[in-house]
Design an enzyme around this catalytic site. Structure first.
Site, PDB file in Angstrom:
ATOM      1  N   VAL A 438     -10.346 -29.128  10.554  1.00 60.60           N
ATOM      2  CA  VAL A 438     -11.208 -28.004  10.197  1.00 60.60           C
ATOM      3  C   VAL A 438     -12.674 -28.377  10.364  1.00 60.60           C
ATOM      4  O   VAL A 438     -13.098 -29.478  10.016  1.00 60.60           O
ATOM      5  CB  VAL A 438     -10.962 -27.523   8.744  1.00 60.60           C
ATOM      6  N   ASP A 439     -13.434 -27.450  10.921  1.00 58.86           N
ATOM      7  CA  ASP A 439     -14.879 -27.580  10.944  1.00 58.86           C
ATOM      8  C   ASP A 439     -15.390 -27.279   9.536  1.00 58.86           C
ATOM      9  O   ASP A 439     -14.723 -26.575   8.770  1.00 58.86           O
ATOM     10  CB  ASP A 439     -15.441 -26.575  11.961  1.00 58.86           C
ATOM     11  N   LYS A 440     -16.550 -27.803   9.179  1.00 60.67           N
ATOM     12  CA  LYS A 440     -17.069 -27.568   7.821  1.00 60.67           C
ATOM     13  C   LYS A 440     -17.834 -26.250   7.734  1.00 60.67           C
ATOM     14  O   LYS A 440     -17.431 -25.334   7.018  1.00 60.67           O
ATOM     15  CB  LYS A 440     -17.965 -28.726   7.375  1.00 60.67           C
ATOM     16  N   THR A 441     -18.917 -26.164   8.491  1.00 63.78           N
ATOM     17  CA  THR A 441     -19.824 -25.024   8.361  1.00 63.78           C
ATOM     18  C   THR A 441     -19.192 -23.744   8.893  1.00 63.78           C
ATOM     19  O   THR A 441     -18.807 -23.659  10.056  1.00 63.78           O
ATOM     20  CB  THR A 441     -21.132 -25.301   9.116  1.00 63.78           C
ATOM     21  N   ALA A 636      -9.257 -25.466  13.330  1.00 67.90           N
ATOM     22  CA  ALA A 636      -9.866 -24.242  12.815  1.00 67.90           C
ATOM     23  C   ALA A 636     -11.377 -24.363  12.878  1.00 67.90           C
ATOM     24  O   ALA A 636     -11.950 -25.344  12.378  1.00 67.90           O
ATOM     25  CB  ALA A 636      -9.420 -23.987  11.377  1.00 67.90           C
TER      26      ALA A 636
END
Length: 750
Positions: A438-441, A636
């Site tokens: 997963v990407d954070k932002t 994601a």
């Protein structure tokens, strides 16, 4: 059959599909693909509507017709509101067939009644002639589509179920016609003990009637699989209230709305197109795109989505996306494309179907030969009727429908849950995922900075402090400045004008607010002013450890406090991560942010692993490395920088709140950007694949068991023969049962 085919273009989803679906036979170029996205304004009554085959989605043409590969009726690529002409035609043919077949069966089988009333009332010749005249409308008019599709299958060199039906019905009918009009040409092997040549008008009539009944039930059931798209199409507003340049207002059709138009949305009305609120405040029901029942508050500057329902307030909005570019249109387009795509598991059914029809014809010929040589008298009559039974029961329609029907229902169900599958392959692979990257932002977090903490020195009120800080930031274009200004306004603090504003590169900003000097920036800014800030140092370190960006603020000649800005974690993220862990998934955060901020977020969310400080191309390398370790990876993300990694992962998952590039690169889109949708997608994937396997099992078993029984293998042992009429009923209802099983996915708990 001549068709008005549209121009052939490439389709990336069909690049790896086999065009060979018929035991090595070559197909003509019938793979036609529609261009662009569907505009909802032309959803119904479109004379140029594109039709496609549920079993062969690469077959597309303008207007209705039948598939040149399998013979099935084509259906609209996008669900139309107009009447189903194929269903209407088949229904009419069925009722006429039933009307004539009922007396036909009574006359033919009437001697099974006590006292043999038919033989007493009618001579054998009159009986046969009555059967002949009753069978003509059934076997010629009602059965006509079967013959044309059978001939098409031979022309296209693509043998299919209608090849078998057309062959079976025509053989039984033509044989009976010849036996009626020219009985003397038949040798003794065709005659019974009384010397009569048996006719099978009732068998041909009942076969046609039952197969038509099956077609009617199947077409009705197939319309239910496209209900999801019909419901989506029905959500769109029909008109919009446009505010003209002179201030007058008028109701205009939805297709007349242009980019930049100002529109009024009154209480209770549907928002016509995607746009931004210019005036007003209201709550909007967005459940149609999110599945969440709680209305969302909307005010000036916030975006709204077409087809969502306005609450009690009145809004004036500016149209930002119209026609095919609206979110609803894009959702309809994605669902329609996914419903017509092919899952890898379908290759098995394609291979079997490709060889099945030729094998069945060979078995029918062998059945005729064996019964004609070694069967009981009348040999040829038994041979003919058993060969017809083999042809009829073996129709592989159920086998071909097993996968696409489940995919169609599943994609529609997913759309209702805010989960859009781009292809059938995404549905199939989703259940196998072992690691979620997963990407954070914008994925774990909301994607925009917010004011999250305010700490003031003793004797300084928070209101006075925020008024000074937000006023000085009003003149800055920095994203953090916007977060502070918005945070102050949310607390109902009125800002004032600033004089002598100055931006100090690398340090912060300063100026005069209400005649008092105000400075805001990092520790270097405070040091350059000669102001001690040590009392706030430990607090600042703690806030940084939580992932906040900390700024010091001085009012007058002393440090008045610190302010913390962060990209807050979405409210739904902690619960989503917990559910993903419960699904057995390993969760890895992949972000371009610094490690300190990333670790702070990961610690809060109990994320398994963190890969920070990565560039977009390094995200692809990270996904590849996990795949090399044997992991099935889902990625994601929401930004352009995530697109390469989304494409590289086995399943790319885009946040619907993110960029179009991310959505185009991904196999799954979560409409509202809620990670809980991944759990729903995974559960739906498992349910769908289980449903497909059930369908394939029953279709395989049905055909494997039905053909030998129809050929008469049980006759030497148990004296059992399968009537062609029973074979027709079994064949028809097997297809309906497969569709019925697929429709169960609409009710499955996700």
């Amino acid at each position: 059959m001549k068709r008005d085919m549209e121009e052939t273009t490439s389709n990336p989803q069909s690049d790896n599909r086999s065009e060979n679906n018929g035991g090595g036979c070559k197909h003509h170029d019938h793979a036609h693909h529609s261009h662009g996205k569907k505009d909802l304004s032309n959803a119904s009554g479109d004379s140029d509507a594109i039709y496609t085959c549920p079993m062969h989605p690469e077959v597309r043409q303008k207007g209705p017709g039948s598939c040149p590969k399998c013979g099935m009726a084509l259906e609209p690529l996008f669900a139309e509101d107009s009447e189903n002409l194929e269903l209407k035609d088949m229904t009419r043919r069925f009722w006429l067939a039933a009307f004539f077949t009922f007396p036909l069966v009574i006359i033919a089988m009437g001697d099974l009644l006590p006292g043999q009333p038919i033989s007493k009332a009618l001579s054998p010749n009159i009986r046969v002639m009555l059967e002949f005249f009753l069978a003509i409308p059934v076997c010629l008019w009602s059965a006509w589509p079967f013959y044309t599709r059978a001939i098409d299958s031979l022309k296209n060199r693509s043998l299919n179920m209608f090849t078998l039906i057309g062959l079976g019905v025509s053989v039984a009918f033509v044989y009976s016609v010849v036996a009626t009009l020219l009985p003397d040409i038949f040798p003794s092997s065709f005659r019974d003990e009384s010397g009569h040549v048996a006719v099978y008008f009732e068998a041909a009539g009942v076969i046609v009637t039952l197969i038509l009944l099956g077609q009617v039930l199947e077409l009705r059931a197939r319309t239910q699989t496209s209900e999801a798209i019909k419901k989506l199409l029905g959500l769109a507003a029909k008109t919009a209230r446009r505010i003209n340049a002179d201030g007058t207002e008028e109701d205009v059709p939805l297709e007349s709305v242009q980019l930049g138009d100002h529109l009024r949305v009154r209480p209770g009305e549907k928002i016509p197109v995607d746009g931004v609120v210019l005036e007003g405040k209201s709550s909007v029901d967005e459940s149609m795109i999110s599945g969440e029942p709680i209305p969302v508050e909307k005010s000036e500057g916030e975006s709204v989505v077409g087809a969502t329902v306005n609450g009690t307030g009145s809004l004036i909005m500016r149209a930002e996306k119209v026609g095919a570019e609206t979110l609803l249109s894009r959702i309809v387009h994605m669902v329609a494309e996914a419903q017509r795509s092919r899952a890898p598991i379908q290759k098995l059914a394609d291979v079997v179907s490709g060889y099945f029809v030729p094998v069945v014809i060979v078995i029918a010929v062998l059945t005729f030969a064996v019964w004609g040589i070694w069967g009981p008298d009348p040999k040829m009559a038994h041979a003919l009727i058993n060969a017809v039974a083999v042809l009829i029961i073996a129709c592989p329609c159920a086998l071909g429908l097993a996968t696409p029907m489940s995919i169609m229902v599943a994609t529609g169900r997913g759309a209702g849950l805010g989960v859009l599958f781009k292809s059938a392959e995404s549905i199939e692979v989703m259940r196998k995922v072992t690691t979620l990257v997963v990407d954070k932002t914008g994925t774990l977090t909301e994607g925009k900075p917010k004011l999250v903490s305010v700490n003031t020195a003793e004797g300084v009120s928070e209101e006075h402090f925020l008024k000074a800080v937000a006023s000085i930031e009003k003149g800055s274009e920095h994203p953090l400045a916007a977060a502070i200004v918005t945070g102050a306004k949310d607390r109902s603090i009125e800002l004032t004008d600033v004089t002598n504003f100055e931006s100090v590169t690398g340090k912060g900003v300063k100026g005069l607010v209400d005649g008092q000097s105000v400075s805001l920036g990092n520790s270097a800014m405070m040091e350059s002013l000669g102001l001690p800030y040590g009392v706030f140092e430990d607090m600042a370190d703690n806030l940084r450890a939580e992932g906040q960006t900390v700024m010091f603020a001085a009012i007058g000649d002393k440090v008045a406090g610190i302010i913390g800005v962060a990209d807050p974690i979405k409210d739904t993220t902690p619960g989503a991560i917990k559910s993903l862990h419960a699904e057995g998934l390993k969760v890895v955060m992949l972000t371009g942010d610094n490690k300190t901020t990333a670790m702070a977020v990961a610690k809060k969310l109990n994320i398994d692993d963190v890969i920070a400080d990565v560039l977009p191309e390094q995200k692809v390398e990270a996904v590849t490395k996990l795949q090399d370790q044997g992991e099935v990876v889902a990625m994601a993300g929401d930004g352009i920088n995530d697109a390469p990694a989304l494409a590289k992962a086995q399943v790319g998952i885009a946040m619907g709140t993110g960029t179009d590039v991310a959505m185009e690169s991904a196999g799954v889109t979560l409409v509202k950007g809620d990670l809980r949708g991944i759990v729903r997608a995974r559960r739906l994937s498992r349910a769908t694949m289980s449903n497909i396997k059930q369908n394939l099992f029953f279709a395989f078993v049905y055909n494997a068991a039905g053909v030998p029984v129809a050929a008469g293998v049980l006759y030497p042992f148990f004296g059992i023969l399968l009537s062609p009429m029973i074979a027709a009923a079994a064949m028809s209802f097997s297809s309906v049962s497969v569709i019925g099983n697929a429709l169960r996915l609409k009710k499955v708990t996700i």
